[in-house]
Design an enzyme around this catalytic site. Structure first.
Site, PDB file in Angstrom:
ATOM      1  N   ASP A   1     -30.427   0.214  29.927  1.00  0.00           N
ATOM      2  CA  ASP A   1     -29.731  -0.918  29.302  1.00  0.00           C
ATOM      3  C   ASP A   1     -29.121  -0.398  28.009  1.00  0.00           C
ATOM      4  O   ASP A   1     -29.856  -0.093  27.068  1.00  0.00           O
ATOM      5  CB  ASP A   1     -30.709  -2.061  29.028  1.00  0.00           C
ATOM      6  CG  ASP A   1     -29.981  -3.246  28.387  1.00  0.00           C
ATOM      7  OD1 ASP A   1     -28.746  -3.136  28.156  1.00  0.00           O
ATOM      8  OD2 ASP A   1     -30.622  -4.262  28.112  1.00  0.00           O
TER       9      ASP A   1
ATOM     10  N   LYS B   1      -1.935  12.294  37.688  1.00  0.00           N
ATOM     11  CA  LYS B   1      -1.167  12.306  38.935  1.00  0.00           C
ATOM     12  C   LYS B   1      -0.369  13.596  39.041  1.00  0.00           C
ATOM     13  O   LYS B   1       0.196  14.079  38.061  1.00  0.00           O
ATOM     14  CB  LYS B   1      -0.224  11.091  38.990  1.00  0.00           C
ATOM     15  CG  LYS B   1      -0.987   9.791  39.213  1.00  0.00           C
ATOM     16  CD  LYS B   1      -0.039   8.630  39.371  1.00  0.00           C
ATOM     17  CE  LYS B   1      -0.797   7.321  39.501  1.00  0.00           C
ATOM     18  NZ  LYS B   1      -1.468   7.168  40.790  1.00  0.00           N
TER      19      LYS B   1
ATOM     20  N   HIS C   1      -0.014   3.401  30.167  1.00  0.00           N
ATOM     21  CA  HIS C   1       0.594   4.172  31.268  1.00  0.00           C
ATOM     22  C   HIS C   1       2.087   4.425  31.061  1.00  0.00           C
ATOM     23  O   HIS C   1       2.559   5.548  31.197  1.00  0.00           O
ATOM     24  CB  HIS C   1       0.412   3.445  32.603  1.00  0.00           C
ATOM     25  CG  HIS C   1      -1.021   3.140  32.938  1.00  0.00           C
ATOM     26  ND1 HIS C   1      -2.033   4.038  32.719  1.00  0.00           N
ATOM     27  CD2 HIS C   1      -1.611   2.041  33.469  1.00  0.00           C
ATOM     28  CE1 HIS C   1      -3.178   3.507  33.102  1.00  0.00           C
ATOM     29  NE2 HIS C   1      -2.950   2.292  33.551  1.00  0.00           N
TER      30      HIS C   1
ATOM     31  N   ASP D   1      -1.827  -4.096  28.996  1.00  0.00           N
ATOM     32  CA  ASP D   1      -2.534  -3.499  30.130  1.00  0.00           C
ATOM     33  C   ASP D   1      -1.793  -2.294  30.710  1.00  0.00           C
ATOM     34  O   ASP D   1      -2.423  -1.392  31.243  1.00  0.00           O
ATOM     35  CB  ASP D   1      -2.716  -4.576  31.222  1.00  0.00           C
ATOM     36  CG  ASP D   1      -3.668  -4.124  32.325  1.00  0.00           C
ATOM     37  OD1 ASP D   1      -4.760  -3.640  31.980  1.00  0.00           O
ATOM     38  OD2 ASP D   1      -3.305  -4.231  33.511  1.00  0.00           O
TER      39      ASP D   1
HETATM   40  P1  NAD Z   1     -17.530  -3.415  36.610  1.00  0.00           P
HETATM   41  O1  NAD Z   1     -17.774  -4.719  35.932  1.00  0.00           O
HETATM   42  O2  NAD Z   1     -17.360  -3.397  38.086  1.00  0.00           O
HETATM   43  O3  NAD Z   1     -18.775  -2.445  36.282  1.00  0.00           O
HETATM   44  C1  NAD Z   1     -19.342  -2.354  35.014  1.00  0.00           C
HETATM   45  C2  NAD Z   1     -20.562  -1.445  35.056  1.00  0.00           C
HETATM   46  O4  NAD Z   1     -21.131  -1.423  33.739  1.00  0.00           O
HETATM   47  C3  NAD Z   1     -21.667  -1.899  36.000  1.00  0.00           C
HETATM   48  O5  NAD Z   1     -22.242  -0.751  36.605  1.00  0.00           O
HETATM   49  C4  NAD Z   1     -22.683  -2.531  35.037  1.00  0.00           C
HETATM   50  O6  NAD Z   1     -24.038  -2.423  35.520  1.00  0.00           O
HETATM   51  C5  NAD Z   1     -22.530  -1.664  33.819  1.00  0.00           C
HETATM   52  N1  NAD Z   1     -22.989  -2.371  32.608  1.00  0.00           N
HETATM   53  C6  NAD Z   1     -22.455  -3.492  32.048  1.00  0.00           C
HETATM   54  N2  NAD Z   1     -23.184  -3.855  30.964  1.00  0.00           N
HETATM   55  C7  NAD Z   1     -24.186  -2.942  30.838  1.00  0.00           C
HETATM   56  C8  NAD Z   1     -25.280  -2.763  29.939  1.00  0.00           C
HETATM   57  N3  NAD Z   1     -25.509  -3.607  28.921  1.00  0.00           N
HETATM   58  N4  NAD Z   1     -26.091  -1.705  30.128  1.00  0.00           N
HETATM   59  C9  NAD Z   1     -25.886  -0.842  31.158  1.00  0.00           C
HETATM   60  N5  NAD Z   1     -24.874  -0.940  32.039  1.00  0.00           N
HETATM   61  C10 NAD Z   1     -24.059  -1.992  31.888  1.00  0.00           C
HETATM   62  O7  NAD Z   1     -16.324  -2.732  35.850  1.00  0.00           O
HETATM   63  P2  NAD Z   1     -15.290  -1.640  36.430  1.00  0.00           P
HETATM   64  O8  NAD Z   1     -14.195  -2.327  37.133  1.00  0.00           O
HETATM   65  O9  NAD Z   1     -16.053  -0.583  37.158  1.00  0.00           O
HETATM   66  O10 NAD Z   1     -14.667  -1.068  35.077  1.00  0.00           O
HETATM   67  C11 NAD Z   1     -15.368  -0.201  34.205  1.00  0.00           C
HETATM   68  C12 NAD Z   1     -14.418   0.217  33.080  1.00  0.00           C
HETATM   69  O11 NAD Z   1     -13.317   0.929  33.635  1.00  0.00           O
HETATM   70  C13 NAD Z   1     -13.801  -0.946  32.301  1.00  0.00           C
HETATM   71  O12 NAD Z   1     -13.591  -0.535  30.965  1.00  0.00           O
HETATM   72  C14 NAD Z   1     -12.455  -1.141  32.978  1.00  0.00           C
HETATM   73  O13 NAD Z   1     -11.500  -1.721  32.123  1.00  0.00           O
HETATM   74  C15 NAD Z   1     -12.099   0.295  33.283  1.00  0.00           C
HETATM   75  N6  NAD Z   1     -11.146   0.446  34.386  1.00  0.00           N
HETATM   76  C16 NAD Z   1     -11.428  -0.052  35.607  1.00  0.00           C
HETATM   77  C17 NAD Z   1     -10.527   0.118  36.650  1.00  0.00           C
HETATM   78  C18 NAD Z   1     -10.829  -0.391  38.027  1.00  0.00           C
HETATM   79  O14 NAD Z   1      -9.992  -0.159  38.913  1.00  0.00           O
HETATM   80  N7  NAD Z   1     -11.933  -1.029  38.272  1.00  0.00           N
HETATM   81  C19 NAD Z   1      -9.325   0.807  36.430  1.00  0.00           C
HETATM   82  C20 NAD Z   1      -9.067   1.325  35.165  1.00  0.00           C
HETATM   83  C21 NAD Z   1      -9.998   1.136  34.157  1.00  0.00           C
END
Ligand code: NAD
Length: 481
Positions: A92, A180, A238, A233
């Site tokens: 956590d 890319k 990008h 965003d």
């Molecule tokens: P998500 O919500 O699916 O996953 C978040 C993860 O963080 C989970 O594994 C959760 O357990 C963990 N988490 C959250 N709070 C926590 C805590 N207090 N302690 C421990 N673990 C904790 O999010 P995601 O879509 O995987 O995105 C993650 C990051 O990547 C974000 O910053 C998002 O903006 C960025 N991002 C995501 C994408 C995408 O396609 N999903 C693309 C570009 C950037």
């Protein structure tokens, strides 16, 4: 052509947010692929962490399920070997749970990287905990995902939080567009050939169009997106990065700070954008499909799901050359490209063919990464002298062989982290400079109370975006054309 795989050194990669969407869809499948081709050594370790209570076997089962969904062509025996390198610790990041167990799982004598695939609100906290627990060794690396802040003030505060525990050379800010193949090929095209660079300036280039079009809407990310919008965003990171790669001066060498110094200069040369040079849009509800405001659950939202801007760079190379940037959701096709329009030939010697059109160099990022040069040729056959446009077309899939899988951007970037190569990552001052340009633009439309125009789903964006170019006697390239 077969790409060469150079194995990286043994490493421990701690993946925070390992149960999340990005980790399961991109990062872990990407690591598997690097393992399959022999780039990731057999003794590398991946330690997944997240809040969920589970053991390593349950985590491996989750990865197996994700591989079936997102990388179904995996080899079962290779995946079994890969998963032996994977373990899980429940941590956590806001509390004390899991840190000592995590510390025990790390080896002292291998490359150490922490990948923060979590929201930016957790970055500083995790950096601090890593430091307090003695895990942030001088050689370790920390990788952070986008968004890197919401505005200049928040980006500064993220930088401060990270730099309190890590030095800049240890911090890797991901912009996956830079991973890319074609974006790097843009550098090869410009700086490894003598043909283009002499023409790469306002004497020969009329304008540049950069488009990142998506067919998806904001479903599932509505709450986040409505606080952000296309400018924050997509443009701030990008599209500005693509602009930098297109417009930067040749760096003295292909080294992280040489390249990033040149990119910062491009961002600093970006001129303020006048309101008349901005077109914002929101996709509307139609034919029973919900629109943007329904997807974000905010009927009075003024956030843009589309934006087009005319941008100028105040420097010698680009004075007077507009860069048109455009990005949006629920558009006609999923397509990302940079199109460099050369000036029209000054005079035509051919009778009855009308004015000649300039060459266009198109660098396609997706789909089908490749490069096309529009040229004018003579129509074949006897008779009159007629001209037509043809494309000199190079698709990487064809050039590399149809059987070769092009590595995903994340694969390259994670391997670069292990190698300690920051060239394709944003430096702190770069992220801040981009926000310093974006902030006043957003403040401007907030102060004016601008409302985005509505556009049809499956279109090329609002009418105002078309007018942005029509006014200048130019036309956008057709999305999905
Ligand atoms: P998500 O919500 O699916 O996953 C978040 C993860 O963080 C989970 O594994 C959760 O357990 C963990 N988490 C959250 N709070 C926590 C805590 N207090 N302690 C421990 N673990 C904790 O999010 P995601 O879509 O995987 O995105 C993650 C990051 O990547 C974000 O910053 C998002 O903006 C960025 N991002 C995501 C994408 C995408 O396609 N999903 C693309 C570009 C950037």
């Amino acid at each position: 052509m077969v790409s060469r795989v150079i194995p990286v050194n043994p490493f421990d990669l701690v993946l925070f947010g390992a149960t999340g969407d990005l980790a399961q869809r991109k990062i872990l499948p990407g690591l598997y692929h690097r393992f399959e081709v022999g780039q990731m050594p057999e003794d590398a370790c991946i330690i997944g962490t997240a809040r969920s209570d589970m053991d390593s076997d349950a985590f491996r089962d989750q990865i197996r399920a994700s591989m079936k969904e997102f990388a179904p062509q995996f080899k079962k025996d290779v995946l079994d070997r890969f998963l032996k390198r994977v373990s899980y610790v429940s941590v956590d990041v806001m509390g004390d749970k899991g840190w000592s167990e995590l510390a025990k799982s790390l080896r002292p004598d291998v490359v150490r990287a922490f990948y923060l695939s979590v929201g930016p609100n957790l970055f500083s906290n995790i950096a601090q905990r890593l430091d307090e627990n003695g895990l942030a060794t001088p050689d370790s690396r920390i990788v952070v995902e986008k968004p890197f802040g919401h505005d200049l003030a928040s980006a500064k505060s993220l930088n401060e939080g990270l730099r309190a525990c890590f030095k800049e050379h240890q911090i890797y800010r991901i912009d996956h567009y830079l991973g890319k193949e074609t974006v790097q090929n843009l550098m090869a095209l410009r700086f490894a050939n003598s043909l283009f660079e002499p023409l790469w300036n306002s004497n020969h280039i009329d304008h540049v169009q950069i488009t990142v079009a998506e067919t998806v809407g904001v479903e599932g990310r509505g709450a986040y997106y409505d606080q952000s919008g296309a400018m924050r965003d997509m443009i701030q990171n990008h599209l500005v990065q693509l602009l930098c790669m297109t417009a930067m001066e040749p760096p003295s060498k292909f080294a992280p700070n040489s390249v990033r110094d040149e990119k910062v200069k491009v961002i600093e040369a970006l001129e303020p954008v006048e309101p008349k040079d901005i077109a914002r849009g929101q996709y509307r509800a139609e034919h029973g499909d919900d629109g943007y405001v329904d997807h974000v659950g905010n009927p009075s939202s003024r956030t843009e799901s589309f934006i087009a801007l005319k941008v100028h760079l105040g420097n010698w190379r680009w004075a007077g050359v507009p860069f048109y940037l455009r990005t949006g959701k629920r558009l006609r096709a999923r397509e990302s490209e940079i199109a460099v329009y050369f000036r029209d030939p000054p005079h035509t010697i051919f009778p009855n063919v009308g004015p000649l059109r300039g060459n266009v160099l198109v660098i396609r990022l997706q789909p089908d990464e490749g490069i096309t040069l529009r040229t004018t040729i003579k129509d074949p056959g006897p008779g009159g002298f007629r001209l037509s446009d043809v494309a000199l077309d190079m698709s990487f899939a064809d050039a590399l062989g149809a059987d070769t899988r092009a590595p995903d951007a994340y694969e390259r970037l994670v391997m670069d982290v292990i190698r300690g190569d920051q060239t394709l990552f944003m430096r702190g001052d770069e992220a801040e400079a981009a926000w310093a340009w974006v902030d006043p633009i957003i403040q401007g439309w907030e102060e004016r109370g601008d409302r985005p125009a509505r556009y049809d789903q499956g279109s090329s964006g609002p009418e105002e975006a078309l007018m942005l170019l029509h006014r200048d006697g130019r036309r956008w390239r057709q999305i999905g054309g």
